[in-house]
Design an enzyme around this catalytic site. Sequence first.
Site, PDB file in Angstrom:
ATOM      1  N   TRP A 102      12.542   2.565  -2.897  1.00 16.14           N
ATOM      2  CA  TRP A 102      11.619   1.701  -2.291  1.00 16.14           C
ATOM      3  C   TRP A 102      11.027   0.751  -3.392  1.00 16.14           C
ATOM      4  O   TRP A 102      10.741  -0.483  -2.968  1.00 16.14           O
ATOM      5  CB  TRP A 102      10.578   2.608  -1.871  1.00 16.14           C
ATOM      6  CG  TRP A 102      11.089   3.418  -0.958  1.00 16.14           C
ATOM      7  CD1 TRP A 102      11.167   4.722  -0.773  1.00 16.14           C
ATOM      8  CD2 TRP A 102      11.643   2.953   0.546  1.00 16.14           C
ATOM      9  NE1 TRP A 102      11.550   5.407   0.521  1.00 16.14           N
ATOM     10  CE2 TRP A 102      11.815   3.993   1.350  1.00 16.14           C
ATOM     11  CE3 TRP A 102      11.527   1.562   1.141  1.00 16.14           C
ATOM     12  CZ2 TRP A 102      12.306   4.110   2.417  1.00 16.14           C
ATOM     13  CZ3 TRP A 102      12.093   1.672   2.320  1.00 16.14           C
ATOM     14  CH2 TRP A 102      12.253   2.966   3.145  1.00 16.14           C
ATOM     15  N   ASP A 172       2.734   1.731  -4.278  1.00 17.48           N
ATOM     16  CA  ASP A 172       3.243   2.119  -3.028  1.00 17.48           C
ATOM     17  C   ASP A 172       2.904   3.664  -3.144  1.00 17.48           C
ATOM     18  O   ASP A 172       3.390   4.108  -3.844  1.00 17.48           O
ATOM     19  CB  ASP A 172       4.687   1.843  -2.821  1.00 17.48           C
ATOM     20  CG  ASP A 172       5.165   2.364  -1.482  1.00 17.48           C
ATOM     21  OD1 ASP A 172       4.792   3.297  -0.547  1.00 17.48           O
ATOM     22  OD2 ASP A 172       6.286   2.177  -1.215  1.00 17.48           O
ATOM     23  N   LYS A 196       4.040   9.347   6.780  1.00 18.96           N
ATOM     24  CA  LYS A 196       4.491  10.626   5.791  1.00 18.96           C
ATOM     25  C   LYS A 196       3.319  11.473   5.828  1.00 18.96           C
ATOM     26  O   LYS A 196       3.589  12.807   6.074  1.00 18.96           O
ATOM     27  CB  LYS A 196       4.940   9.948   4.428  1.00 18.96           C
ATOM     28  CG  LYS A 196       6.089   9.250   4.275  1.00 18.96           C
ATOM     29  CD  LYS A 196       6.819   8.443   4.596  1.00 18.96           C
ATOM     30  CE  LYS A 196       8.065   7.933   4.781  1.00 18.96           C
ATOM     31  NZ  LYS A 196       8.470   6.675   3.940  1.00 18.96           N
TER      32      LYS A 196
HETATM   33  C1  LIG Z   1       9.031   5.606   3.795  1.00 20.02           C
HETATM   34  C2  LIG Z   1       8.828   4.695   2.437  1.00 20.02           C
HETATM   35  C3  LIG Z   1       8.530   3.339   2.690  1.00 20.02           C
HETATM   36  C4  LIG Z   1       8.952   2.540   3.771  1.00 20.02           C
HETATM   37  O1  LIG Z   1       8.059   2.864   5.001  1.00 20.02           O
HETATM   38  P1  LIG Z   1       8.417   1.960   6.413  1.00 20.02           P
HETATM   39  O2  LIG Z   1       6.905   2.096   6.864  1.00 20.02           O
HETATM   40  O3  LIG Z   1       9.343   2.500   7.126  1.00 20.02           O
HETATM   41  O4  LIG Z   1       8.422   0.417   5.990  1.00 20.02           O
HETATM   42  C5  LIG Z   1       8.203   2.475   1.589  1.00 20.02           C
HETATM   43  N1  LIG Z   1       7.901   2.925   0.536  1.00 20.02           N
HETATM   44  C6  LIG Z   1       7.906   4.488   0.322  1.00 20.02           C
HETATM   45  C7  LIG Z   1       7.585   5.198  -0.900  1.00 20.02           C
HETATM   46  C8  LIG Z   1       8.280   5.230   1.334  1.00 20.02           C
HETATM   47  O5  LIG Z   1       8.234   6.667   1.359  1.00 20.02           O
END
Ligand SMILES: *Cc1c(COP(=O)(O)O)cnc(C)c1O
Length: 360
Positions: A102, A172, A196
């Site tokens: 990511w 993030d 998540k």
């Molecule tokens: C799942 C995830 C993403 C991607 O998320 P989307 O909403 O599918 O774009 C980005 N960063 C992290 C840390 C993730 O776990």
Amino acid sequence: MKRVYNFSAGPSMLPEPVLKRAAEEMLDYKGSGQSVMEMSHRSKIFESIITECEERLRRVMHIPSNYKVLFLQGGASSQFAMIPLNLMNGSGRADFVITGQWAKKAFAEASRYGKCTAVASSADKTFTYIPKLDPSTFDKDADYFYICLNNTIYGTKWTELPETGDVPLVADISSCILSEPLDVSKFGLLFAGAQKNIGPAGLTVVIIREDLVGHARDITPTMFNYQTHVDHNSMYNTPPCYSIYICKLVLEWLEEMGGVEKMAEINREKAKILYDFLDSSKLFHGTVEKEYRSLMNVPFVTGNDELDKKFVKEAEAAGFVNLKGHRTVGGMRASIYNAMPIQGVKDLVAFMKDFEAKNA
Ligand SMILES: *Cc1c(COP(=O)(O)O)cnc(C)c1O
């Protein structure tokens, strides 16, 4: 009805009381005669939902008043472009730490808009640790410093934040939001895809310090400008109404549970049960350096691909689903977000012990 224990990295489990509440309110939300999916986002009743959702998030995360909270669409991945478009407006440079897929994707996307530097990376050992940083290598004039706080795929988390001085720290937090207390004031911007740990897919939460809003590049699409969403309280266009409503219910549940502080206690207990077993097992072992183990995502292997496959298959048949590891790591991964009950982890460990006895 038989519900499974879902160890998916996302979309993932939601708390059962939340699903029950949503079911009860499905046909007639609070006497409105309609479901939240059907109502106008301009109605008083929806306004009360989004307002309460923001209030609750501010309360549980102790978000300071000089931060804006935005409810957007486009997933965490859209933020990979939105952040440089809005923040890369001074030197046109940003520093990144590459701790997994990511962070890598965020780096690649931001590189389309300016000069990005990877100040450190853990790619040399398949991202099984968080690299040590040397602040003297940080760009003092960078527009921001970017990290991925919890690495969903590899199962690592930052234990100490980088000292970036006046350079805004951007993180993030898709897979760790609300999992344990976080000092929001240490960051310029935080973002998370909801699917998540905070709600269903379709909602992305952005928490941004006020002074970072309003400097987007001229070419920035209106929908990608934070200012647009700040000016309209996340209602410039139709927001992801139903996901915001479920997020509100998740926050209600979280507050009833005792807030993020209590959640962190439970999460540490859950993670300990699984890691302690992995450390004592003769068959299974964790793949991450102990110091950096995630509370949310726990990758593990047997060391034998065939046995891994057999385990995943038998686990699924026993009601423990989505344990297959990410294709770049192999083996297994148990994502144990807030909504996973302690009993789910205890039962999984019991199942693993049994599998070990039969296959070791
Ligand atoms: C799942 C995830 C993403 C991607 O998320 P989307 O909403 O599918 O774009 C980005 N960063 C992290 C840390 C993730 O776990």
